[in-house]
Write a protein that holds these residues in place. Structure first.
Motif, PDB file in Angstrom:
ATOM      1  N   VAL A 108      19.248 -14.112 -22.849  1.00 38.77           N
ATOM      2  CA  VAL A 108      19.549 -15.237 -21.966  1.00 38.77           C
ATOM      3  C   VAL A 108      21.032 -15.246 -21.601  1.00 38.77           C
ATOM      4  O   VAL A 108      21.412 -15.493 -20.449  1.00 38.77           O
ATOM      5  N   ILE A 156      21.632 -12.736 -18.958  1.00 39.77           N
ATOM      6  CA  ILE A 156      21.124 -13.180 -17.654  1.00 39.77           C
ATOM      7  C   ILE A 156      22.055 -14.218 -17.037  1.00 39.77           C
ATOM      8  O   ILE A 156      22.323 -14.199 -15.836  1.00 39.77           O
ATOM      9  N   LEU A 157      22.585 -15.129 -17.857  1.00 35.90           N
ATOM     10  CA  LEU A 157      23.441 -16.196 -17.335  1.00 35.90           C
ATOM     11  C   LEU A 157      24.765 -15.665 -16.801  1.00 35.90           C
ATOM     12  O   LEU A 157      25.459 -16.370 -16.057  1.00 35.90           O
ATOM     13  N   LEU A 209      21.910 -15.744  -9.685  1.00 41.38           N
ATOM     14  CA  LEU A 209      20.757 -16.511 -10.144  1.00 41.38           C
ATOM     15  C   LEU A 209      20.572 -17.752  -9.266  1.00 41.38           C
ATOM     16  O   LEU A 209      21.538 -18.492  -9.023  1.00 41.38           O
ATOM     17  N   ARG A 256      18.618 -20.792 -13.015  1.00 37.69           N
ATOM     18  CA  ARG A 256      19.706 -20.977 -13.978  1.00 37.69           C
ATOM     19  C   ARG A 256      19.456 -22.205 -14.850  1.00 37.69           C
ATOM     20  O   ARG A 256      19.721 -22.208 -16.050  1.00 37.69           O
ATOM     21  N   TYR A 281      16.535 -23.450 -15.741  1.00 40.15           N
ATOM     22  CA  TYR A 281      15.506 -23.118 -16.724  1.00 40.15           C
ATOM     23  C   TYR A 281      16.068 -22.243 -17.845  1.00 40.15           C
ATOM     24  O   TYR A 281      15.786 -22.450 -19.025  1.00 40.15           O
ATOM     25  N   VAL A 282      16.868 -21.245 -17.456  1.00 40.35           N
ATOM     26  CA  VAL A 282      17.414 -20.321 -18.455  1.00 40.35           C
ATOM     27  C   VAL A 282      18.361 -21.054 -19.398  1.00 40.35           C
ATOM     28  O   VAL A 282      18.378 -20.799 -20.610  1.00 40.35           O
ATOM     29  N   GLU A 283      19.158 -21.972 -18.868  1.00 38.20           N
ATOM     30  CA  GLU A 283      20.054 -22.758 -19.723  1.00 38.20           C
ATOM     31  C   GLU A 283      19.264 -23.625 -20.698  1.00 38.20           C
ATOM     32  O   GLU A 283      19.682 -23.813 -21.848  1.00 38.20           O
ATOM     33  N   ILE A 295      16.322 -22.810 -21.940  1.00 37.92           N
ATOM     34  CA  ILE A 295      15.856 -21.874 -22.968  1.00 37.92           C
ATOM     35  C   ILE A 295      16.969 -21.610 -23.976  1.00 37.92           C
ATOM     36  O   ILE A 295      16.744 -21.581 -25.192  1.00 37.92           O
ATOM     37  N   ASP A 296      18.198 -21.438 -23.478  1.00 38.25           N
ATOM     38  CA  ASP A 296      19.343 -21.181 -24.352  1.00 38.25           C
ATOM     39  C   ASP A 296      19.567 -22.347 -25.304  1.00 38.25           C
ATOM     40  O   ASP A 296      19.807 -22.152 -26.498  1.00 38.25           O
TER      41      ASP A 296
END
Length: 497
Positions: free
Chosen positions: A288, A291-292, A297, A302, A304-306, A308-309
């Motif tokens: 993650v 990816i960030l 992105l 971004r 959603y990924v944050e 997840i982080d």
């Protein structure tokens, strides 16, 4: 040239920005899974490029000799503008101090001898260059904290630092091969990885299914002990080391002492489970983070990924606290294992303020509110800063999970004579009917350390264990329950004299 003048690979990777991803506590199994995933990625781009590693050969002979696997959906085709003559399959390079014939299994590879005192002897590593991605992974001790773990990076700048540190060994051990080494970088220029590469790497690590494509999984060397030297296992010795399947019943002829060794204590079982849970979460967080770092992105992605982080970080912190509890309440039998608490003066005000946004986010996700009151002046306390931060995180996590939605939590720091008190006062909703209906059930014990909340399924440290942790930190914890009104938790820590 004296090898002790060389930087270790871990030092080189951590020497500049961007930094590699650091996975603290990653053991042999995590390392082997990472190596296997990277080798599988290399196969999925057609084995174009080169694999470089040490101090033992991580690639079995079949990787180079066997036909390429027929994959249902390859990662990515090479760049369209890449000329066909540049798509070369290079022989592997092995950096090793062990030049015995049985240790060099792959024919055609270039062997770079390492001197016995070279720091690379104690740092297993793998570097892969392909037309699609470049990556470096290394296992060892962090150059600053000396904590054992693993570094991984797909960043071209980080891979280049590793390349330079290895070039010094080529120049020392095989100067005749230096021109060929330098040609490799020209044939395989470093590039940013595609998001699909990172996603595929993640799936290989998390699923562990390297035979998915029909090709055999990478046969890795036996795991080394954490502080052992480079293995020199002979082929006939490998045949003797068999690990029985987990479902196989123990033999009745098994010696009594061996049977006792196979039975895990509660602390050992918890440590094993914590490691099994933290390893994939750390892998997800590592990917993650990669990816960030991308600038292309979409905002929604971004977001959603944050999220997840944040979720991964929270769970890693929770299980890190559980592990701290096993070391404090259930010390290891082996002397020198585990981390001892180091009590020192710390500014509790600063520690609380730094963690307040994260605490508030934890509480707000459960539908409640947290506010903090701090006086203008407050003396420092004596405790272990890292352990205290972890235990306070666990306290807020416990409060957030056991408090009914709509509650108001008031945190207050005050001086109390020779002590400093941090109080959490939970005020449940004023509606008595709502408060009575939302009154949590009593938690149920899971062994000596953990409890589970029946109505939510949340797992946390038991109250006696939490109190033991605070005593180890130099203070103590009191809890006062108020029927239908919430509870009051008081944490006392000794002030610095």
């Amino acid at each position: 040239m004296n090898s002790r003048r060389f930087l270790s690979l871990m030092e080189a990777l951590w020497a500049d920005l961007p930094l590699p991803e650091w996975l603290p506590g990653a053991g042999e199994r995590s390392w082997q899974q990472t190596v296997a995933a990277l080798l599988q990625l290399w196969q999925e781009v057609g084995q174009f490029g080169v694999v470089i590693g040490g101090p033992v050969s991580w690639w079995p002979p079949w990787v180079v000799r066997d036909p390429l696997p027929q994959l249902p959906s390859p990662i990515d085709a090479p760049e369209p503008n890449l000329k066909l003559r540049e798509l070369a399959r290079e022989d592997p390079w092995l950096f090793t101090p062990d030049l015995s014939p049985e240790s060099i299994l792959t024919p055609g590879q270039t062997v770079i001898p390492l001197l016995p005192r070279d720091p690379l002897v104690e740092e297993p590593f793998l570097l892969v260059l392909t037309p699609v991605f470049s990556v470096v992974a290394a296992q060892g001790h962090h150059p600053h904290t000396r904590q054992r773990g693993m570094m991984v990076s797909f960043e071209p700048e980080v891979v280049h630092r590793a390349w330079q540190i290895l070039e010094q060994r080529v120049q020392q051990g095989r100067p005749d091969r230096l021109p060929f080494w330098q040609q490799l970088m020209k044939h395989h220029p470093l590039m940013e990885p595609h998001v699909r590469v990172l996603a595929r790497f993640s799936s290989l690590l998390l699923l562990g299914n390297l035979a998915e494509s029909g090709s055999p999984p990478a046969r890795l060397p036996p795991a080394r002990a954490e502080n052992s030297s480079v293995p020199t296992t002979r082929p006939e010795d490998k045949q003797k080391r068999r690990i029985p399947a987990a479902s196989s019943p123990p033999s009745h002829s098994q010696p009594a002492d061996q049977g006792q060794q196979n039975s895990l204590s509660e602390a050992e079982l918890l440590r094993a489970l914590i490691h099994e849970i933290q390893t994939p979460l750390s892998t997800i967080r590592t990917l993650v983070s990669l990816i960030l770092k991308r600038c292309d992105l979409p905002p929604r992605v971004r977001e959603y990924v944050e999220k997840i982080d944040r979720e991964c970080t929270e769970q890693i912190n929770r299980f890190g606290l559980f592990f701290q509890a096993t070391e404090t309440v259930m010390p290891t039998a082996t002397p020198g294992e585990g981390r001892r608490l180091q009590l020192e003066p710390i500014a509790l005000v600063d520690l609380v303020r730094q963690n307040l946004p994260r605490w508030q986010e934890q509480v707000e996700r459960r539908g409640s509110q947290l506010e903090l009151e701090i006086p203008d002046e407050l003396p420092d306390v004596v405790s272990d800063p890292k352990a205290l931060e972890a235990v306070l995180f666990g306290m807020v996590d416990r409060i957030a999970r056991s408090t009914p939605a709509g509650s108001h939590i008031r945190a207050q720091l005050v001086s109390a004579g020779e002590l400093v008190k941090l109080q959490f006062q939970v005020n449940t909703p004023e509606d008595n009917n709502v408060a009575a209906a939302a009154e949590p059930k009593s938690p149920q014990a899971i062994g000596q350390l953990l409890v589970v909340q029946p109505d939510t399924g949340a797992v946390s440290l038991s109250l006696p264990v939490t109190q033991t942790l605070f005593r180890a930190l130099g203070g103590y914890l009191t809890v006062r329950h108020r029927a239908h009104r919430g509870e009051v938790l008081n944490i006392y820590l000794p002030r610095q004299l």
